[in-house]
Design an enzyme around this catalytic site. Structure first.
Site, mmCIF file in Angstrom:
data_model
loop_
_atom_site.group_PDB
_atom_site.id
_atom_site.type_symbol
_atom_site.label_atom_id
_atom_site.label_comp_id
_atom_site.label_asym_id
_atom_site.label_seq_id
_atom_site.Cartn_x
_atom_site.Cartn_y
_atom_site.Cartn_z
ATOM 1 C CD GLU A 171 7.547 -8.316 -0.153
ATOM 2 O OE1 GLU A 171 7.300 -7.192 0.301
ATOM 3 O OE2 GLU A 171 8.650 -8.867 -0.041
ATOM 4 C CG HIS B 277 -12.478 -3.300 23.453
ATOM 5 N ND1 HIS B 277 -13.532 -3.185 24.326
ATOM 6 C CD2 HIS B 277 -11.787 -4.403 23.858
ATOM 7 C CE1 HIS B 277 -13.474 -4.155 25.218
ATOM 8 N NE2 HIS B 277 -12.426 -4.914 24.955
ATOM 9 C CE LYS C 147 13.011 -2.350 -2.813
ATOM 10 N NZ LYS C 147 13.980 -3.409 -2.582
HETATM 11 O O1 PA5 Z 1 11.114 -9.928 0.960
HETATM 12 C C1 PA5 Z 1 11.763 -9.180 0.221
HETATM 13 O O2 PA5 Z 1 12.527 -9.649 -0.634
HETATM 14 C C2 PA5 Z 1 11.655 -7.678 0.355
HETATM 15 O O3 PA5 Z 1 10.747 -7.318 1.343
HETATM 16 C C3 PA5 Z 1 13.019 -7.066 0.696
HETATM 17 O O4 PA5 Z 1 13.515 -7.712 1.846
HETATM 18 C C4 PA5 Z 1 12.940 -5.557 0.928
HETATM 19 O O5 PA5 Z 1 12.408 -4.913 -0.180
HETATM 20 C C5 PA5 Z 1 14.343 -4.984 1.233
HETATM 21 O O6 PA5 Z 1 15.223 -5.274 0.185
HETATM 22 P P1 PA5 Z 1 16.797 -5.236 0.369
HETATM 23 O O7 PA5 Z 1 17.207 -6.300 1.320
HETATM 24 O O8 PA5 Z 1 17.339 -5.470 -1.006
HETATM 25 O O9 PA5 Z 1 17.148 -3.872 0.898
#
Ligand code: PA5
Length: 431
Positions: A285, A306, A419
């Protein structure tokens, strides 16, 4: 005992120390951008100083809430996804027994990290006779998976305990002032914890996001923070060859530029499975954007030797590997002599950990011979202090690596796209 450290001797068969040293100035510049909070995405770099300047009142509230939950709940369900889930689970699974997954009276369950009706229905069944608390975690307060799970478990709690008692058992971790979840918490009078403004999800393990569930699982959060503080001090060094997180970040980029587009993180201890999943989120990410980035994946060995091992050994030569090596065995198990004639006399008297380490060493040699560069992260022992070090270490690697790659490692525009599309398809009007 030494700190967590990087062994990159097996990379020097593929690149030279000179290749690495060429990055000294780039690293110095990026160190100053990171620590001076002047680089791209700097509004989300508060995690750098957070182990020192966290909110002490909030920290005390975490401990008070922990005491209440441990005294009143057999189970706590943690509702969250991505950075609002994986870090807590990574630390909890690394530091608790394999089957109970808790060091306290309160077992931790997770929801809101998928939209599976089988999972939800069976979780409801699983916890129906248990005393319960829930901790819903969402920075935005609008993430659909988490919101659906909250709707379900808020309702369940109110039916089980009545509205007044449920109020004492629901803990909300979200933005300090805005968002749907914050509004609900205010209206209902739930105890709330804050996701700091300047820290995005995957860098938030050592804030209330991770610390409340981790503490409820009976893990010493003071030790965790101490480990992160010490690692923050160790890594506050602009000199490439004295900073192993920066070395790792540079090596990743050199390998990437040499065609190694995939990094596979291997663990040889199943306690670290969720730690590697958290790393998967942290790196993918943070780096996978603007048409660039190493694809980060994981294997759990020896199990995956394996299955995926064949691919690593002989597929396209676009892979490098990072092994998590836990040095000290905390549960020694010796293979005893037996009367069974199974031809295994040669391992009698040896510990399972010894055999596991030989499997690891043998695999590393085979992979390196097969043109898979290998990095090894040595972790002295699976204890709070070293997991605190490890969290901070990997956050620093991801940040520096992203800066060297030339992207913003602190945003996730692609996740936001998904989203928005999902909301549209579901008929939400104000997307
Ligand atoms: O690292 C990030 O910012 C994302 O993975 C969020 O944590 C994830 O999308 C969840 O978002 P939120 O905390 O707004 O529910």
């Amino acid at each position: 005992m030494s700190n967590i450290n990087l062994d990159y001797t097996n990379v020097l068969k593929f690149i030279t120390q000179e290749d690495i040293n060429k990055y000294s100035d780039v690293v110095k510049e990026n160190h100053s951008r990171l620590r001076g909070k002047s680089g791209v995405g700097c509004e989300f770099t508060d995690w750098i100083d957070y182990p020192f300047c966290y909110d002490k009142q909030e920290f005390d509230n975490i401990k008070k809430a922990t005491q209440y939950i441990n005294e009143n709940a057999d189970a706590m369900i943690v509702l969250g996804i991505g950075g609002s889930y994986l870090g807590a689970r990574a630390v909890i699974e690394a530091l608790t027994p394999t089957f109970s997954k808790t060091n306290s009276n309160t077992k931790i369950y997770y929801a809101g990290n998928n939209i599976s009706s089988k999972y939800i229905k069976q979780l409801i069944e699983e916890v129906k006779d248990k005393s319960l608390c829930i901790n819903v975690i969402s920075k935005s307060g609008t993430t659909l998976e988490t919101s659906i799970a909250f709707r379900i478990f808020k309702d369940l709690m109110e039916k089980k305990y009545g509205k007044e008692e449920a109020k004492n058992r629901i803990f909300v971790t979200t933005d300090k002032e805005k968002g749907v979840l914050k509004n609900i918490a205010n209206t209902e009078g739930y105890m709330t914890f804050t996701v700091p403004d300047g820290i995005c999800g995957r860098y938030s393990v050592l804030t209330s996001v991770g610390l409340l569930p981790i503490s409820v699982a009976g893990i010493n959060i003071d030790e965790l923070i101490k480990g992160a503080q010490d690692m923050a001090n160790i890594l506050n060094n602009e000199n490439l060859n004295e900073n192993s997180a920066y070395l790792y970040a540079v090596i990743r980029n050199i390998l990437y530029n040499n065609g190694k587009k995939i990094e596979i993180m291997a663990n040889y201890d199943s306690s670290l499975k969720y730690f590697t999943k958290w790393c998967t989120q942290l790196f993918n990410e943070s780096e996978g954007k603007e048409g660039k980035g190493i694809y980060f994946s994981t294997v759990e060995n020896t199990t995956d030797l394996h299955s995926i091992g064949q691919y690593i050994q002989q597929s396209e030569r676009i892979i490098f590997e990072t092994v998590l090596n836990v040095e000290q065995d905390t549960f020694p198990y010796i293979i005893e002599h037996t009367s069974i004639d199974d031809g295994l006399e040669y391992i009698e008297g040896k510990t399972l950990d010894y055999i596991n380490k030989k499997a690891m060493e043998g695999t590393i040699v085979a992979h390196v011979d097969g043109q898979v560069p290998n990095l090894k992260i040595n972790i002295p022992i699976l204890k709070e202090y070293y997991i605190g070090q490890l969290v901070y270490y990997f956050q620093t690697v991801a940040a520096m690596s992203g800066y060297i790659l030339g992207i913003n490692p602190f945003n996730q525009p692609g996740v936001e796209d998904y989203k928005k599309n999902m909301f549209k398809l579901l008929g939400k009007t104000n997307v």
